[in-house]
Design a protein around this motif. Structure first.
Motif, PDB file in Angstrom:
ATOM      1  N   PRO A 127     -78.018  36.167  90.316  1.00 15.32           N
ATOM      2  CA  PRO A 127     -77.572  36.049  88.936  1.00 15.32           C
ATOM      3  C   PRO A 127     -77.990  34.749  88.261  1.00 15.32           C
ATOM      4  CG  PRO A 127     -75.760  35.521  90.398  1.00 15.32           C
ATOM      5  CD  PRO A 127     -76.923  35.913  91.280  1.00 15.32           C
ATOM      6  N   HIS A 128     -78.295  34.861  86.986  1.00 12.50           N
ATOM      7  CA  HIS A 128     -78.532  33.690  86.140  1.00 12.50           C
ATOM      8  C   HIS A 128     -77.236  32.868  86.077  1.00 12.50           C
ATOM      9  CE1 HIS A 128     -78.815  31.501  82.300  1.00 12.50           C
ATOM     10  NE2 HIS A 128     -80.124  31.599  82.402  1.00 12.50           N
ATOM     11  N   PRO A 129     -77.312  31.545  86.166  1.00 15.56           N
ATOM     12  CA  PRO A 129     -76.084  30.736  86.276  1.00 15.56           C
ATOM     13  C   PRO A 129     -75.097  30.918  85.133  1.00 15.56           C
ATOM     14  CG  PRO A 129     -78.024  29.360  85.835  1.00 15.56           C
ATOM     15  CD  PRO A 129     -78.528  30.708  86.195  1.00 15.56           C
ATOM     16  N   LEU A 130     -75.581  30.971  83.900  1.00 21.69           N
ATOM     17  CA  LEU A 130     -74.668  31.139  82.771  1.00 21.69           C
ATOM     18  C   LEU A 130     -74.114  32.564  82.732  1.00 21.69           C
ATOM     19  CD1 LEU A 130     -73.358  30.190  80.114  1.00 21.69           C
ATOM     20  CD2 LEU A 130     -75.408  31.006  78.928  1.00 21.69           C
ATOM     21  N   VAL A 131     -74.986  33.548  82.888  1.00 19.10           N
ATOM     22  CA  VAL A 131     -74.552  34.940  82.809  1.00 19.10           C
ATOM     23  C   VAL A 131     -73.518  35.234  83.905  1.00 19.10           C
ATOM     24  CG1 VAL A 131     -75.321  37.347  82.975  1.00 19.10           C
ATOM     25  CG2 VAL A 131     -76.711  35.670  81.728  1.00 19.10           C
ATOM     26  N   PHE A 132     -73.749  34.688  85.095  1.00 16.16           N
ATOM     27  CA  PHE A 132     -72.824  34.926  86.199  1.00 16.16           C
ATOM     28  C   PHE A 132     -71.470  34.281  85.940  1.00 16.16           C
ATOM     29  CE2 PHE A 132     -71.671  33.974  90.824  1.00 16.16           C
ATOM     30  CZ  PHE A 132     -71.135  35.235  91.027  1.00 16.16           C
ATOM     31  N   GLN A 133     -71.463  32.996  85.606  1.00 16.46           N
ATOM     32  CA  GLN A 133     -70.180  32.324  85.385  1.00 16.46           C
ATOM     33  C   GLN A 133     -69.431  32.941  84.214  1.00 16.46           C
ATOM     34  OE1 GLN A 133     -68.360  29.250  87.154  1.00 16.46           O
ATOM     35  NE2 GLN A 133     -67.300  31.033  86.352  1.00 16.46           N
ATOM     36  N   ARG A 134     -70.137  33.294  83.171  1.00 13.02           N
ATOM     37  CA  ARG A 134     -69.481  33.941  82.027  1.00 13.02           C
ATOM     38  C   ARG A 134     -68.876  35.277  82.440  1.00 13.02           C
ATOM     39  NH1 ARG A 134     -73.174  34.307  76.920  1.00 13.02           N
ATOM     40  NH2 ARG A 134     -72.607  32.104  76.699  1.00 13.02           N
ATOM     41  N   SER A 135     -69.614  36.052  83.240  1.00  9.47           N
ATOM     42  CA  SER A 135     -69.117  37.367  83.659  1.00  9.47           C
ATOM     43  C   SER A 135     -67.867  37.242  84.533  1.00  9.47           C
ATOM     44  CB  SER A 135     -70.214  38.149  84.395  1.00  9.47           C
ATOM     45  OG  SER A 135     -70.461  37.619  85.688  1.00  9.47           O
ATOM     46  N   LEU A 136     -67.760  36.154  85.285  1.00 13.13           N
ATOM     47  CA  LEU A 136     -66.579  35.972  86.125  1.00 13.13           C
ATOM     48  C   LEU A 136     -65.322  35.773  85.279  1.00 13.13           C
ATOM     49  CD1 LEU A 136     -68.058  33.707  88.928  1.00 13.13           C
ATOM     50  CD2 LEU A 136     -67.379  36.101  89.115  1.00 13.13           C
ATOM     51  N   PHE A 137     -65.486  35.256  84.074  1.00 17.07           N
ATOM     52  CA  PHE A 137     -64.354  35.117  83.165  1.00 17.07           C
ATOM     53  C   PHE A 137     -64.139  36.364  82.305  1.00 17.07           C
ATOM     54  CE2 PHE A 137     -64.608  30.706  84.313  1.00 17.07           C
ATOM     55  CZ  PHE A 137     -63.329  30.215  84.111  1.00 17.07           C
ATOM     56  N   ASP A 138     -65.231  37.024  81.903  1.00 15.40           N
ATOM     57  CA  ASP A 138     -65.142  38.064  80.882  1.00 15.40           C
ATOM     58  C   ASP A 138     -65.212  39.488  81.405  1.00 15.40           C
ATOM     59  OD1 ASP A 138     -65.102  35.895  79.205  1.00 15.40           O
ATOM     60  OD2 ASP A 138     -67.154  36.149  78.471  1.00 15.40           O
ATOM     61  N   ASP A 139     -65.641  39.668  82.662  1.00 16.87           N
ATOM     62  CA  ASP A 139     -65.825  41.018  83.199  1.00 16.87           C
ATOM     63  C   ASP A 139     -64.936  41.193  84.434  1.00 16.87           C
ATOM     64  OD1 ASP A 139     -67.074  43.154  84.935  1.00 16.87           O
ATOM     65  OD2 ASP A 139     -68.354  43.351  83.169  1.00 16.87           O
ATOM     66  N   PRO A 140     -63.826  41.908  84.306  1.00 15.98           N
ATOM     67  CA  PRO A 140     -62.893  42.035  85.436  1.00 15.98           C
ATOM     68  C   PRO A 140     -63.531  42.644  86.684  1.00 15.98           C
ATOM     69  CG  PRO A 140     -61.857  42.760  83.390  1.00 15.98           C
ATOM     70  CD  PRO A 140     -63.307  42.548  83.073  1.00 15.98           C
ATOM     71  N   ALA A 141     -64.455  43.567  86.503  1.00 13.73           N
ATOM     72  CA  ALA A 141     -65.093  44.205  87.659  1.00 13.73           C
ATOM     73  C   ALA A 141     -65.942  43.206  88.431  1.00 13.73           C
ATOM     74  CB  ALA A 141     -65.939  45.396  87.212  1.00 13.73           C
ATOM     75  N   GLN A 142     -66.687  42.359  87.715  1.00 15.54           N
ATOM     76  CA  GLN A 142     -67.490  41.355  88.401  1.00 15.54           C
ATOM     77  C   GLN A 142     -66.601  40.306  89.070  1.00 15.54           C
ATOM     78  OE1 GLN A 142     -71.163  40.988  88.946  1.00 15.54           O
ATOM     79  NE2 GLN A 142     -69.914  39.920  90.461  1.00 15.54           N
ATOM     80  N   ARG A 143     -65.535  39.937  88.401  1.00  8.72           N
ATOM     81  CA  ARG A 143     -64.611  38.967  89.007  1.00  8.72           C
ATOM     82  C   ARG A 143     -64.046  39.521  90.316  1.00  8.72           C
ATOM     83  NH1 ARG A 143     -62.124  37.918  84.780  1.00  8.72           N
ATOM     84  NH2 ARG A 143     -60.307  39.283  84.918  1.00  8.72           N
ATOM     85  N   GLU A 144     -63.672  40.779  90.324  1.00  7.87           N
ATOM     86  CA  GLU A 144     -63.129  41.385  91.540  1.00  7.87           C
ATOM     87  C   GLU A 144     -64.200  41.475  92.622  1.00  7.87           C
ATOM     88  OE1 GLU A 144     -60.348  42.629  94.058  1.00  7.87           O
ATOM     89  OE2 GLU A 144     -59.990  41.937  91.997  1.00  7.87           O
ATOM     90  N   ALA A 145     -65.428  41.822  92.224  1.00  4.20           N
ATOM     91  CA  ALA A 145     -66.525  41.947  93.189  1.00  4.20           C
ATOM     92  C   ALA A 145     -66.881  40.607  93.822  1.00  4.20           C
ATOM     93  CB  ALA A 145     -67.753  42.554  92.512  1.00  4.20           C
ATOM     94  N   SER A 146     -66.519  39.507  93.167  1.00  2.00           N
ATOM     95  CA  SER A 146     -66.870  38.167  93.647  1.00  2.00           C
ATOM     96  C   SER A 146     -65.734  37.477  94.393  1.00  2.00           C
ATOM     97  CB  SER A 146     -67.318  37.292  92.467  1.00  2.00           C
ATOM     98  OG  SER A 146     -68.483  37.827  91.863  1.00  2.00           O
ATOM     99  N   ARG A 147     -64.647  38.188  94.663  1.00  2.00           N
ATOM    100  CA  ARG A 147     -63.517  37.576  95.359  1.00  2.00           C
ATOM    101  C   ARG A 147     -63.914  37.047  96.735  1.00  2.00           C
ATOM    102  NH1 ARG A 147     -59.915  36.058  91.712  1.00  2.00           N
ATOM    103  NH2 ARG A 147     -59.152  37.782  90.423  1.00  2.00           N
ATOM    104  N   TYR A 148     -64.925  37.659  97.331  1.00  2.00           N
ATOM    105  CA  TYR A 148     -65.352  37.223  98.662  1.00  2.00           C
ATOM    106  C   TYR A 148     -65.764  35.749  98.673  1.00  2.00           C
ATOM    107  CZ  TYR A 148     -70.210  37.365  97.148  1.00  2.00           C
ATOM    108  OH  TYR A 148     -71.393  37.111  96.499  1.00  2.00           O
ATOM    109  N   ILE A 149     -66.205  35.227  97.536  1.00  2.00           N
ATOM    110  CA  ILE A 149     -66.624  33.823  97.479  1.00  2.00           C
ATOM    111  C   ILE A 149     -65.456  32.910  97.828  1.00  2.00           C
ATOM    112  CG2 ILE A 149     -67.466  31.980  95.961  1.00  2.00           C
ATOM    113  CD1 ILE A 149     -69.130  34.082  94.500  1.00  2.00           C
TER     114      ILE A 149
END
Length: 293
Positions: A127-149
Motif C-alpha cells: 500500500p501507498h503510505p498515505l492511502v493505507f494510513q487514511r484507509s485505516l481511519f476511514d475504512d472499517p473493513a481495512q482497519r479490521e483486516a489490519s488488526r494483525y499488525i
C-alpha cells in the motif's frame, strides 16, 4: 537459481543477495516482504535476466542477512539506506525498483525520496503510505483486516516462535493469507529461514518500527492525512492480487498520488501473488517494462 552473494554495506549490515544477468543490461532491484526472502521472486528472476541485470537481496532481519538488535534498526529509512548502499556498491546509479509487501512499502518510500536514483517503480500488493494510513481511519473493513499488525507488535509472541511454534505460525498465521498450498521444499525453505537465530524477532521488528497507526476508539486522526502529499514522479506499475485478505482493493485509489499509473489486477491472486500466479506477474512486469525501454 543463482547463488547468493554476501555483501557488506556501508550501512553496517551484510546482506545475502542474488545478482543475475548481464551488468550491461538495465538494472532491476527486487525487494521482498514479510515473512519471505529473495525467494519471493524465484519465478521472475530467470525471466527478467533475459534482458535485465537483476539484484534481489534478503533484506536486513530476514533469512541469513544481518539482524541488528533493537527495533530502531528497522525503521523504514534503514532498509531504504540499505537499498541505495547496495546500488552504490554495485556501481548502479538509476534503476527500476520492484517491491512486494514490506518491500513495496520500502519501494514507495525510496521512490518518493530518491527520484534521481529510481527511474521506474513496480509495486506488488503493497500500500501507498498515505492511502493505507487514511484507509485505516476511514475504512472499517481495512482497519479490521489490519488488526494483525497490533498482534505482531506484541513482543510477547516472540518466545513462542521457535521449533514447533514456527510450524504453528506456518499452519495458521501464514497459510490463512495464501491462495495456494505450500509444501515440500518451499515449506522447508520458509521454516529454515524463520528458524535462523533472531530471525522472527527481526522480521517482526519491521512492524514495531513502523509509524503506521492502527486506530482504536478515540485515536486522534493525524493532521497529515488531509494535507497535501507529494506525488510519485516515476512511471509506476501496480500489480494487485485481488484476493488479498490483508490489503483490500481500497488501496488502489492511487490516481491522485501517482500521475503516471498503470494498474494490473490479478483476480485469482492473493497477497503472495508473485509466486501464487507467477506467469501473470511476470507477464505484467515484462510487458510494462518493454513499453518503457
Amino acid at each position: 537459481m543463482t547463488e547468493l552473494q554476501r555483501i557488506a554495506l556501508a550501512t553496517g549490515v551484510e546482506l545475502d543477495v542474488v545478482i543475475a544477468g548481464d551488468p550491461a543490461n538495465p538494472p532491476v532491484f527486487l525487494l521482498h516482504g514479510f515473512p519471505e526472502s529473495h525467494r519471493t521472486w524465484r519465478h521472475q528472476i530467470p525471466e527478467l535476466t533475459r534482458d535485465h541485470y537483476v539484484v534481489a537481496p534478503d533484506q536486513r532481519g530476514f533469512a541469513r542477512s544481518s539482524k541488528p538488535e533493537g527495533v530502531a534498526n528497522y525503521t523504514p529509512d534503514k532498509p531504504v539506506a540499505d537499498l541505495l548502499a547496495l546500488a552504490d556498491h554495485l556501481g548502479i546509479d538509476r534503476f527500476t525498483l520492484v517491491g512486494h509487501d514490506w518491500g513495496g512499502a520500502i519501494a514507495w518510500m525510496a521512490a518518493l525520496q530518491n527520484p534521481q536514483r529510481i527511474a521506474r517503480l513496480i509495486i506488488v500488493n503493497a500500500p501507498h503510505p498515505l492511502v493505507f494510513q487514511r484507509s485505516l481511519f476511514d475504512d472499517p473493513a481495512q482497519r479490521e483486516a489490519s488488526r494483525y499488525i497490533s498482534r505482531f507488535r506484541d513482543t510477547r509472541i516472540d518466545q513462542g516462535l521457535v521449533g514447533a511454534g514456527l510450524e504453528k505460525f506456518f499452519a495458521s498465521t501464514f497459510t490463512q493469507h495464501l491462495v495456494s498450498a505450500v509444501a515440500g521444499e518451499d515449506k522447508a525453505a520458509y521454516l529454515d529461514e524463520w528458524g535462523q537465530p533472531g530471525a522472527m524477532t527481526a522480521m517482526l521488528n519491521w512492524y514495531r518500527a513502523s509509524a503506521i497507526v492502527i486506530p482504536e476508539d478515540g485515536t486522534e486522526r493525524p493532521v497529515w492525512l488531509d494535507a497535501p502529499f507529494p506525488p510519485v514522479t516515476q512511471p509506476t506499475l501496480v500489480i494487485w492480487g485481488m484476493r488479498d485478505k490483508a490489503l483490500l482493493p481500497v488501496q488502489l485509489a492511487l490516481e491522485a498520488y501517482v500521475p503516471d499509473l498503470t494498474v494490473v489486477r490479478i483476480e485469482d491472486g492473493g497477497h503472495f501473488v508473485p509466486w501464487e500466479k507467477p506467469e501473470a506477474v511476470t507477464a505484467a512486469i515484462r510487458g510494462w517494462l518493454g513499453k518503457r525501454s
